[in-house]
Design a protein around this motif. Sequence first.
Motif: not given
Lengths: 117, 263
Positions: A40-46, A62-65, B219-222, B230-239
Motif C-alpha cells: 500500500f505504500v505507493p498508493a498511500a504515499v503518492l 486548503l488547510a490554512a483557510r 485516506v492518504g490524500g484526505g 503541520l510542521p515538518f511535513n508531518l501531514g505527508l507522513i501522517a497521510g
Amino acid sequence: MVWLVVAVAGVGTFSIRASFLFLLGRVDGIPARAERALRFVPAAVLAALVVPSFLQVEGGPLAARPTLASVVAAFSGPRFLAGVIAAAVAYRTESILATILVGLIALVGLEFLFGAE
Amino acid sequence: MSAAASYASTDCGQGGRNRQLFPLNHHNVRMSFRGNFRSGARAVAPVTVGVIPFGLIAGAAAVDAGLSGWQAVGLSMVVFAGASQLAAIELLSENANAAVVVGTMLVINLRMMMYSASLAPFLEDVRGARKALVAYLLTDQAYALSVTKFADSDVSRLPFYLGAAAPLWIIWQLCTVAGVVAGAAVPEWLPLGFAVPLTFLALLVPAIKDRATLAAAAVGGGVAVVAATLPFNLGLIAGAVLGITAGLLTESTLDIEGREVEH
C-alpha cells in the motif's frame, strides 16, 4: 544543505535497494505483515503527495483557510479541475507523457478562462 | 560436467551455474552475455519513452525550484529515484528541513525493499561489486521486467537485468541534463512546476488496483490535505501512515467477508 540531502538520501536509498539482495540467506525474506503493508505504500504515499497540490486556495494549502467558502473554491479551482481531467487521461491512456501534457494544457486553459488564483 | 554443459558454458561467462541447455539458436548454445543483455535492452525499449518526460522534469523542475544544475544532476546520479527526486524538489522549494526531505524520500523509496527481496533469490549467485551495481540500478521498470522474465524463462539473469536497467539509467541522466538546460528556456506563463504533481498523479492512478489500495489512496490524500499545515511535513507522513493502515484494514475486512461468505 541540498548536497547533504543528496548524500544521505543516496546512501539510504542504496541501502534499501541492496537490503535483501545482500541479506537473503541471513533473513528469510520479508515478514508477511510487512510485505502486505508495503503493497500500500505507493498508493498511500503518492496520494499524500499529490492531493494537497490539487486542492489549493489563493496559492496555498486548503488547510490554512479552513472555511466552507475556501473548500468550495478549492474543489472548483483550476488546479483541481485540471487534476480531474489529467486523472481521467492517466486512467485511459496509462501514459505519463499524455497526463502531463493534458494536465498542463488544462491548467493553462482554465486559468486563462477563469483567472489564476 | 557433461560434454553438453561444458560446451554450453564456453561463451556463457556465467560460470556454468545455469547448466540447463536452452536451445536459443541453431548452435544450441546459451546466448552470450551480449545476447542476453540485448534481450533485456529490447524488453525495456518501449518503457524508456515514458521515462523521458519524467527525467526532463527532474532536471527542469529542480532548476525551477532553485537547485543548481549540478544539484539536479547530483540527485539523479546519487539517488537515481524519480518519484523521490520530485518530492525532494517540491519540499526543498518549500524550505522544508533536511531531515524531512530525506525522510520523505526514503519512505517513497521503501518499495524498493520489496523489489530487493523479490529479486534476491534469482540473483543469489551474483557477488560483490556486480551485486552492488544491480542494487544501484534498481528501478520500478527494471524490476518489473526482470522479475517477470526470470520467473518465466531460463534467460541468463545478470546480463538481462543489466540490459534492462542500464538504458534506463542512461536515459535518466541525459534527460536530467536536458531538463536543466532547457528548463531555463520555459516561458513564464507555463506552470512547469505543476508537471510534478501531474507526474505523481500519472503514477498514482495505476497504483490504485483494488478497493484496498483505493482506501489507502483516499485516506492518504484526505489526511494529507487536512494536515497540510503541520510542521515538518508531518501531514505527508501522517497521510502515508494512515493510508497504509487504511489499506491493510480494508484488505483484512474484505478477506474476512470473503471467508464468511464461503463458509
